[in-house]
Design a protein around this motif. Structure first.
Motif, PDB file in Angstrom:
ATOM      1  N   LEU A  29       0.833  -1.201   0.000  1.00  0.00           N
ATOM      2  CA  LEU A  29       0.000   0.000   0.000  1.00  0.00           C
ATOM      3  C   LEU A  29       0.869   1.253   0.000  1.00  0.00           C
ATOM      4  CD1 LEU A  29      -2.903   1.092   0.115  1.00  0.00           C
ATOM      5  CD2 LEU A  29      -2.712   1.111   2.608  1.00  0.00           C
ATOM      6  N   ALA A  30       1.947   1.246   0.809  1.00  0.00           N
ATOM      7  CA  ALA A  30       2.871   2.378   0.831  1.00  0.00           C
ATOM      8  C   ALA A  30       3.554   2.544  -0.525  1.00  0.00           C
ATOM      9  CB  ALA A  30       3.908   2.190   1.940  1.00  0.00           C
ATOM     10  N   LEU A  31       3.929   1.418  -1.156  1.00  0.00           N
ATOM     11  CA  LEU A  31       4.555   1.470  -2.470  1.00  0.00           C
ATOM     12  C   LEU A  31       3.577   2.016  -3.514  1.00  0.00           C
ATOM     13  CD1 LEU A  31       6.971   0.800  -4.303  1.00  0.00           C
ATOM     14  CD2 LEU A  31       6.027  -1.511  -4.549  1.00  0.00           C
ATOM     15  N   ALA A  32       2.333   1.585  -3.442  1.00  0.00           N
ATOM     16  CA  ALA A  32       1.320   2.049  -4.402  1.00  0.00           C
ATOM     17  C   ALA A  32       1.103   3.556  -4.294  1.00  0.00           C
ATOM     18  CB  ALA A  32       0.007   1.304  -4.177  1.00  0.00           C
ATOM     19  N   LYS A  33       1.078   4.074  -3.068  1.00  0.00           N
ATOM     20  CA  LYS A  33       0.901   5.517  -2.880  1.00  0.00           C
ATOM     21  C   LYS A  33       2.123   6.285  -3.377  1.00  0.00           C
ATOM     22  CE  LYS A  33      -2.272   5.241   1.059  1.00  0.00           C
ATOM     23  NZ  LYS A  33      -2.470   5.548   2.498  1.00  0.00           N
ATOM     24  N   LYS A  34       3.300   5.713  -3.176  1.00  0.00           N
ATOM     25  CA  LYS A  34       4.533   6.386  -3.581  1.00  0.00           C
ATOM     26  C   LYS A  34       4.629   6.517  -5.096  1.00  0.00           C
ATOM     27  CE  LYS A  34       9.571   5.929  -3.355  1.00  0.00           C
ATOM     28  NZ  LYS A  34      10.704   5.102  -2.882  1.00  0.00           N
ATOM     29  N   ILE A  35       4.300   5.446  -5.817  1.00  0.00           N
ATOM     30  CA  ILE A  35       4.452   5.461  -7.266  1.00  0.00           C
ATOM     31  C   ILE A  35       3.127   5.664  -7.991  1.00  0.00           C
ATOM     32  CG2 ILE A  35       6.453   3.937  -7.076  1.00  0.00           C
ATOM     33  CD1 ILE A  35       4.738   1.650  -8.051  1.00  0.00           C
ATOM     34  N   ARG A  36       2.048   5.795  -7.223  1.00  0.00           N
ATOM     35  CA  ARG A  36       0.699   6.017  -7.775  1.00  0.00           C
ATOM     36  C   ARG A  36       0.353   4.938  -8.793  1.00  0.00           C
ATOM     37  NH1 ARG A  36      -0.809  12.215  -8.845  1.00  0.00           N
ATOM     38  NH2 ARG A  36      -2.824  11.165  -8.842  1.00  0.00           N
ATOM     39  N   SER A  37       0.442   3.682  -8.343  1.00  0.00           N
ATOM     40  CA  SER A  37       0.164   2.535  -9.210  1.00  0.00           C
ATOM     41  C   SER A  37      -1.146   1.883  -8.801  1.00  0.00           C
ATOM     42  CB  SER A  37       1.312   1.524  -9.129  1.00  0.00           C
ATOM     43  OG  SER A  37       0.953   0.323  -9.774  1.00  0.00           O
ATOM     44  N   ALA A  38      -2.088   1.836  -9.726  1.00  0.00           N
ATOM     45  CA  ALA A  38      -3.376   1.197  -9.461  1.00  0.00           C
ATOM     46  C   ALA A  38      -3.213  -0.312  -9.322  1.00  0.00           C
ATOM     47  CB  ALA A  38      -4.355   1.521 -10.579  1.00  0.00           C
ATOM     48  N   ALA A  39      -2.290  -0.898 -10.097  1.00  0.00           N
ATOM     49  CA  ALA A  39      -2.089  -2.348 -10.050  1.00  0.00           C
ATOM     50  C   ALA A  39      -1.525  -2.783  -8.703  1.00  0.00           C
ATOM     51  CB  ALA A  39      -1.150  -2.782 -11.178  1.00  0.00           C
ATOM     52  N   VAL A  40      -0.521  -2.055  -8.214  1.00  0.00           N
ATOM     53  CA  VAL A  40       0.073  -2.401  -6.918  1.00  0.00           C
ATOM     54  C   VAL A  40      -0.931  -2.143  -5.793  1.00  0.00           C
ATOM     55  CG1 VAL A  40       1.966  -1.917  -5.321  1.00  0.00           C
ATOM     56  CG2 VAL A  40       2.381  -1.905  -7.783  1.00  0.00           C
ATOM     57  N   LYS A  41      -1.734  -1.109  -5.944  1.00  0.00           N
ATOM     58  CA  LYS A  41      -2.772  -0.837  -4.945  1.00  0.00           C
ATOM     59  C   LYS A  41      -3.778  -1.982  -4.887  1.00  0.00           C
ATOM     60  CE  LYS A  41      -6.221   2.632  -3.633  1.00  0.00           C
ATOM     61  NZ  LYS A  41      -6.853   3.920  -4.006  1.00  0.00           N
ATOM     62  N   ALA A  42      -4.165  -2.494  -6.050  1.00  0.00           N
ATOM     63  CA  ALA A  42      -5.084  -3.640  -6.092  1.00  0.00           C
ATOM     64  C   ALA A  42      -4.443  -4.864  -5.451  1.00  0.00           C
ATOM     65  CB  ALA A  42      -5.463  -3.938  -7.540  1.00  0.00           C
ATOM     66  N   ALA A  43      -3.137  -5.060  -5.704  1.00  0.00           N
ATOM     67  CA  ALA A  43      -2.424  -6.181  -5.078  1.00  0.00           C
ATOM     68  C   ALA A  43      -2.411  -6.032  -3.562  1.00  0.00           C
ATOM     69  CB  ALA A  43      -1.002  -6.259  -5.621  1.00  0.00           C
ATOM     70  N   ALA A  44      -2.255  -4.788  -3.094  1.00  0.00           N
ATOM     71  CA  ALA A  44      -2.251  -4.536  -1.649  1.00  0.00           C
ATOM     72  C   ALA A  44      -3.599  -4.892  -1.034  1.00  0.00           C
ATOM     73  CB  ALA A  44      -1.918  -3.072  -1.374  1.00  0.00           C
ATOM     74  N   TYR A  45      -4.677  -4.511  -1.686  1.00  0.00           N
ATOM     75  CA  TYR A  45      -6.001  -4.840  -1.159  1.00  0.00           C
ATOM     76  C   TYR A  45      -6.263  -6.339  -1.197  1.00  0.00           C
ATOM     77  CZ  TYR A  45      -7.201   0.088  -0.989  1.00  0.00           C
ATOM     78  OH  TYR A  45      -7.233   1.428  -0.677  1.00  0.00           O
ATOM     79  N   ASP A  46      -5.671  -7.016  -2.177  1.00  0.00           N
ATOM     80  CA  ASP A  46      -5.767  -8.473  -2.211  1.00  0.00           C
ATOM     81  C   ASP A  46      -5.010  -9.073  -1.030  1.00  0.00           C
ATOM     82  OD1 ASP A  46      -6.439 -11.004  -3.230  1.00  0.00           O
ATOM     83  OD2 ASP A  46      -4.544 -11.147  -4.295  1.00  0.00           O
ATOM     84  N   ASN A  47      -3.843  -8.497  -0.701  1.00  0.00           N
ATOM     85  CA  ASN A  47      -3.093  -8.934   0.491  1.00  0.00           C
ATOM     86  C   ASN A  47      -3.933  -8.753   1.744  1.00  0.00           C
ATOM     87  OD1 ASN A  47      -0.138  -7.346  -0.882  1.00  0.00           O
ATOM     88  ND2 ASN A  47      -0.843  -9.443  -1.179  1.00  0.00           N
ATOM     89  N   ARG A  48      -4.615  -7.630   1.847  1.00  0.00           N
ATOM     90  CA  ARG A  48      -5.438  -7.374   3.026  1.00  0.00           C
ATOM     91  C   ARG A  48      -6.586  -8.376   3.130  1.00  0.00           C
ATOM     92  NH1 ARG A  48      -8.635  -1.767   3.356  1.00  0.00           N
ATOM     93  NH2 ARG A  48      -9.753  -2.833   1.669  1.00  0.00           N
ATOM     94  N   SER A  49      -7.219  -8.672   2.003  1.00  0.00           N
ATOM     95  CA  SER A  49      -8.316  -9.646   2.042  1.00  0.00           C
ATOM     96  C   SER A  49      -7.808 -11.024   2.448  1.00  0.00           C
ATOM     97  CB  SER A  49      -9.004  -9.712   0.671  1.00  0.00           C
ATOM     98  OG  SER A  49      -8.147 -10.273  -0.297  1.00  0.00           O
ATOM     99  N   ASP A  50      -6.590 -11.371   2.038  1.00  0.00           N
ATOM    100  CA  ASP A  50      -6.006 -12.657   2.444  1.00  0.00           C
ATOM    101  C   ASP A  50      -5.743 -12.697   3.945  1.00  0.00           C
ATOM    102  OD1 ASP A  50      -5.952 -13.875  -0.087  1.00  0.00           O
ATOM    103  OD2 ASP A  50      -4.168 -12.741  -0.631  1.00  0.00           O
ATOM    104  N   ALA A  51      -5.329 -11.554   4.500  1.00  0.00           N
ATOM    105  CA  ALA A  51      -5.125 -11.497   5.945  1.00  0.00           C
ATOM    106  C   ALA A  51      -6.454 -11.720   6.674  1.00  0.00           C
ATOM    107  CB  ALA A  51      -4.527 -10.145   6.336  1.00  0.00           C
ATOM    108  N   LEU A  52      -7.524 -11.118   6.154  1.00  0.00           N
ATOM    109  CA  LEU A  52      -8.849 -11.288   6.770  1.00  0.00           C
ATOM    110  C   LEU A  52      -9.335 -12.729   6.631  1.00  0.00           C
ATOM    111  CD1 LEU A  52     -10.562  -7.979   5.564  1.00  0.00           C
ATOM    112  CD2 LEU A  52      -9.692  -8.501   7.849  1.00  0.00           C
TER     113      LEU A  52
END
Length: 302
Positions: free
Chosen positions: A137-160
């Motif tokens: 999520l921090a990387l996605a905000k830094k580089i403004r990448s929608a793909a990495v942001k989506a990957a981050a949210y997928d990581n969060r859903s896996d944690a849940l």
């Protein structure tokens, strides 16, 4: 170009996800079989789909970095969107497999109680995935990448999902074994839900959908540009992480070419301050005021 540099940096998040999912899926599937936990095995299968999805994202990021050529004059930025579409189908298939296996478990319960180790593995997995989520999520905000942001949210859903798995396992250990199978059902539905969401987002992008809120925000900014009299038309579409925006505005018809060009540049700079990954095309029209209706002249009476 900054956009392509960001795509290369985005690969770090994809590689981190792949490595993490490889380790966690192996551990979960092994301990799930040893500890007789259907929920943990389902969670492990979920992580295997995430491996495939992360690889697809990585391939998409690689292809998206290719420069424009004679057949792709706008570049290859949509490659990551196509990769997300493929990944969604893979996730859907595995989700349905987990769902079928869970339903069979309801009709033919094993009667076994999962070991306490499987619950601790699920809790540890949730903690690891949360750390990966924060990094991506921090990387996605830094580089403004929608793909990495989506990957981050997928990581969060896996944690849940792993937290839910742990809850189901504890329920089974304390005398309610059906909870373990029911949790596997929940995991299956979460896999399917994520697959459908990724599919829908990819389809929206590939069919040139554009966020209505983004249109309204940019339209207000354009109307406030000095020299713009009226915003006649606004069209936008996403091309990977790049926006292509076509607008038509009216200006004073007596401006010279230089003054009109200054207005177009100010519009472009205004939009790119809001989102620097934009390619803007501005069409200038002369603003013609409507003439008041003229009354018919009456001939003098004789």
């Amino acid at each position: 170009m900054e956009l392509y540099t960001n795509l290369r940096q985005g690969e770090k998040g994809a590689w981190l996800s792949i490595a993490t999912y490889l380790i966690l899926s192996s551990v979960k599937l092994t301990i799930g079989y040893i500890g007789t936990s259907e929920a943990l095995k389902a969670d492990g299968l979920n992580n295997t789909t995430d491996i495939i999805a992360s690889i697809a994202v990585l391939i998409g990021l690689r292809i998206a970095q290719r420069p424009p050529d004679s057949n792709h004059q706008y570049g290859h930025l949509r490659a990551e969107t196509v990769a997300s579409l493929v990944a969604s189908f893979i996730m859907l298939i595995v989700g349905l497999q987990v769902l079928i296996a869970s339903l069979q478990g309801l009709w033919e319960p094993s009667g076994t109680t999962p070991s306490l180790l499987t619950a601790f593995v699920a809790i540890g997995s949730a903690a690891v995935m949360y750390v990966v989520y924060r990094y991506n999520l921090a990387l996605a905000k830094k580089i403004r990448s929608a793909a990495v942001k989506a990957a981050a949210y997928d990581n969060r859903s896996d944690a849940l999902v792993s937290i839910g798995t742990a809850i189901g396992i504890f329920g089974a250990i304390f005398g309610f074994p059906i909870i373990d199978t029911l949790t596997a059902l929940v995991v299956a539905f979460l896999i399917i839900k994520t697959a459908v969401e990724i599919f829908w987002e990819a389809v929206q992008s590939l069919t040139d959908a554009f966020d209505i809120d983004e249109v309204e925000t940019l339209s207000v900014l354009i109307r406030n540009v000095s020299g713009v009299i009226e915003l006649l038309d606004f069209k936008g579409r996403a091309h990977g992480n790049m926006y292509f925006i076509d607008i038509t505005v009216t200006v004073d018809p007596y401006l010279n070419v230089y003054e009109s060009h200054r207005i177009t540049e100010e519009i472009e700079h205004t939009i790119m301050r809001e989102n620097r990954f934009c390619q803007v095309l501005v069409h200038i029209e002369p603003h013609i005021k409507e003439l008041p209706p003229t009354s018919k002249s009456q001939s003098p009476t004789t």
